[in-house]
Structures are given as structure tokens and as C-alpha cells.
Design an enzyme around this catalytic site. Sequence first.
Site, PDB file in Angstrom:
ATOM      1  N   HIS A 110       0.819  -1.220   0.000  1.00  0.00           N
ATOM      2  CA  HIS A 110       0.000   0.000   0.000  1.00  0.00           C
ATOM      3  C   HIS A 110       0.854   1.271   0.000  1.00  0.00           C
ATOM      4  O   HIS A 110       0.354   2.348  -0.316  1.00  0.00           O
ATOM      5  CB  HIS A 110      -0.994  -0.011   1.170  1.00  0.00           C
ATOM      6  CG  HIS A 110      -0.412   0.253   2.520  1.00  0.00           C
ATOM      7  ND1 HIS A 110      -0.234  -0.733   3.464  1.00  0.00           N
ATOM      8  CD2 HIS A 110       0.019   1.397   3.116  1.00  0.00           C
ATOM      9  CE1 HIS A 110       0.265  -0.202   4.576  1.00  0.00           C
ATOM     10  NE2 HIS A 110       0.441   1.074   4.382  1.00  0.00           N
ATOM     11  N   ASP A 140       0.173  -7.601   1.359  1.00  0.00           N
ATOM     12  CA  ASP A 140       0.662  -6.229   1.531  1.00  0.00           C
ATOM     13  C   ASP A 140       2.184  -6.151   1.554  1.00  0.00           C
ATOM     14  O   ASP A 140       2.775  -5.432   2.359  1.00  0.00           O
ATOM     15  CB  ASP A 140       0.081  -5.594   2.792  1.00  0.00           C
ATOM     16  CG  ASP A 140       0.148  -4.064   2.764  1.00  0.00           C
ATOM     17  OD1 ASP A 140       0.370  -3.510   1.672  1.00  0.00           O
ATOM     18  OD2 ASP A 140      -0.014  -3.435   3.816  1.00  0.00           O
ATOM     19  N   SER A 215       4.746   2.595   7.840  1.00  0.00           N
ATOM     20  CA  SER A 215       4.470   1.458   6.960  1.00  0.00           C
ATOM     21  C   SER A 215       5.706   1.039   6.192  1.00  0.00           C
ATOM     22  O   SER A 215       6.380   1.865   5.564  1.00  0.00           O
ATOM     23  CB  SER A 215       3.386   1.824   5.942  1.00  0.00           C
ATOM     24  OG  SER A 215       2.114   1.657   6.484  1.00  0.00           O
TER      25      SER A 215
END
Length: 456
Positions: A110, A140, A215
Site C-alpha cells: 500500500h 501487503d 508502513s
Amino acid sequence: MRKKNLFVISALALTVSSFMLPITANAALPITVNNQSIPSLAPMLEQVTPAVVSIAVEGKQISKQQLPEAYRFFFGPDFPTEQIQERPFQGLGSGVIIDADKGYIVTNQHVINNADKIMVQLSNGHEVTAKLIGSDKSSDIALLQIKTPQRLTAIKLANSDKLRVGDFAVAIGNPFGLGQTVTSGIISALGRSGLNLENIENFIQTDAAINSGNSGGALINLNGELIGINTAILAPDRGNVGIGFAIPSNMVNNLTAQIIKTGHVQRGTLGVQGRELTAELAKTFGYDTNQGAFVNQVMPDSAAQKAGLKAGDIITTVNGEPIRSFSELRAKVATLGAGKTLTIQAMRNGKLQQFAATLGASVDSIVNADDLHSSLTGAQLTNATLDGKAHGVEVTQLTKDSLAARYGLLKGDVIIGLNRTVIKNLGQLRKALDHPPKVIALEIQRGNNVLYIIVR
């Protein structure tokens, strides 16, 4: 008292308008301050932090706007009521160098989703453009590569199956675009699932502070080894409350190895359906704990059936490692890859039995084309066959007035080539579009005719 809502935030990437260093330092290693020895993380972090990078992306986000049907009354029956809009975006995230010689960097999918440009900033401030090698939306994970004369530092991957609740953990990343930041905590839980973040969930939970922009960053142990890739937080009003989630390093290792080898992930499948094991269910089947994966059904001609597994079995270990839940079993099997042979231990009629299963290949029967390329938004694709052989990728559904339709695709079209490269299945098309050229020439078979459709 106002009730606060809890949000699970998977997109921790912050959106805005060759050389391996050995890591052997231990956090307990003392340093001297005022002639006194005190414990410190600094010696270990000085070696590890150069392996964690900041990632900046630019791209176009495609959105759909549904207009009222009344517009057709004023502008005619052919007036499109669905408008496609492209809006530029920028984003920030983190990444971890896992191979210094080849410049491989792992991050979250993402973070780089729909990015046209990916820039990596090393810990010394040096910036370099990165190439996307491949990604997997369901887990992911994305793999990047950089080429630079700079000396790179890579993090050694730990065996995440050996983690225990209570182990110390350190998170490193780029929260809120502030620059490299280090936080510490412990492993709060293992095998977390049911968060609806990705299709494959087997998260490490930690109370080390993780925020937007973390992230793709590193979760490490006190030996400076990677135990997970930070990916999500559970938060009230989108703030940190000490509940963060990371993808285990063993999953990362399995997935990146497949991407390096083939450019995409080929999921393994065992061929069982099941459910989480409760204490009552375990007792019914002669098992004294609720740790394990209960098998409801074994699919015909599957790897499980060939291995001898049966409905009612309780799978307790895979390759010698404990299985805590059916979700954990599903995640391990899916990320190990097709063709891998597993040693499975299962409880049957109160007795432990052992089985060997060679995983089959999981085939994604239908995919949304915008998962492959934004210009194909509105189309659904599946593998096509001719006389029992792979024959390309068929357009099975097409939304009227969608971007794919405007480029000229029709339902029933079969994509058999891309820029003079033969395309026989979805895997080949996905690999070709992982790092697409500026102009894409799709070779289409439409009935008995062959034509080209150009998309950008």
C-alpha cells in the site's frame, strides 16, 4: 462521556499534497557514562538503522463518480453516467534493505500502490530512484530495487516462528515524514488475524509506538535482526495507543523469494476448509487445548487428500512449528508457495499422526484488472484456454463507460500479447505490468480477428 471509535488503519503510509554489515551487537551491551556502565540500545541501532530507508512516491489516483440517471434525459441515452477522474497524489513510507549487494528493499504494497515514481532516501540523506520488482496485494508486501555506488547495509532476517509473547521489539521508520525514528516495546501477541486488513493475516502485535509513515519499516529484536515489517495500527481517532501490527519475517522471506524468482507470488494451496478451534470443539475430538486448526472438509484431488488428511483432523504443527489457529495455517500455506513439501502433524481420534503434503498452486480465477494497471479499470479478467491449453487472458466483465471500455476493450476479448511479448495467463500479464512501459500495446484476439489496443 463521548464514545470513541476504534479504527484499524492499514494504510500507514503518510499521504501528503553492496555490502552486508554483520550485526552482532546485543542491547544489553553496556556503554560507559560518567565512568558507569549502563545498558543501551545505541550500539545495536548504530549498525541497524542504516538499513531502514524512507520512501516517497508520486502517482495518479483513479476515482469513479456516479452521476444521476436524469442526466441521460438532458444529454441523451448514450451520455456516460460514470465519470473517471485522475488525481495526482504523493505519499511517504518506510522500507528495509534485505540484500545490500543487489539493492533489494522490502516495503508494504500500500506504500507504493499506483505509484509512477518511487524515491528512496538512505539514512545518510542520499536519494535514488527505485524500481518495483513485484508486489502482492493480499499480503501487503512489495519488493523494490535500487542501484547506487553508496555502501548499503542490510538487515539479517530472524526466524519469526521462534518469537514469544514478551520478547523485546524495536520499531524503526519514518512516522509523519519526520525522518528516521526509533521506538521500543514488546511482542504483545502472535498470530493476530480477523482485522480485515489483507486477505492473508498472521500479524505480530506490538506495543512499540507505530504511526502513519511507519508502513514498510522494520520491527527488530535486540540482536538487530528483522522480525517483521510494520503495516498497521489499531487506533482511536487515528492516534497511537500501543497496538501495532507487523508482517512476520518468515512470511516476508517466503514472499520476496518468490517475487525475486518469478516476479510475482504463486500461492500454495493445501486444499482444506476449516475453522478456529474452540475448547468445546477440541474436547469433542479428544484434544486438550484450543491451539490448532480444525479441518471441516478436505477437497477432492487436493494436496491434503493425497497426503491422507481427513475431515475432523486438528492440525497442530507445520514443519515442526506450532499452529495456533486456522488463520495462521492459511497464512503459512499461502505464503510458502506452490510445490513446497510440508511435514504436518495432526490429532486424529486422540492420537497424533504425521503427514507429508506437497502444496498445489492456487489459481486466482477472476481478478479486477485495476489491480494490474490503473488504465484497465472497469474490466475483470480470467485465464483463457483453447483446446485445453493456456491461451491468454479473457475479459469476462466490463463496466460501461469505464476507463478500460474507453480504451476499446470489449467483453469476450482475449489478451494474447503485450508489447510483442506473448501472454498465456494472468501470471504472465501480472509480471509484464509490474513495471509497465509508458505505452502499452495489448494484442487482442476478438473472435477470429487480431487487433492492437494502445493504453497509457
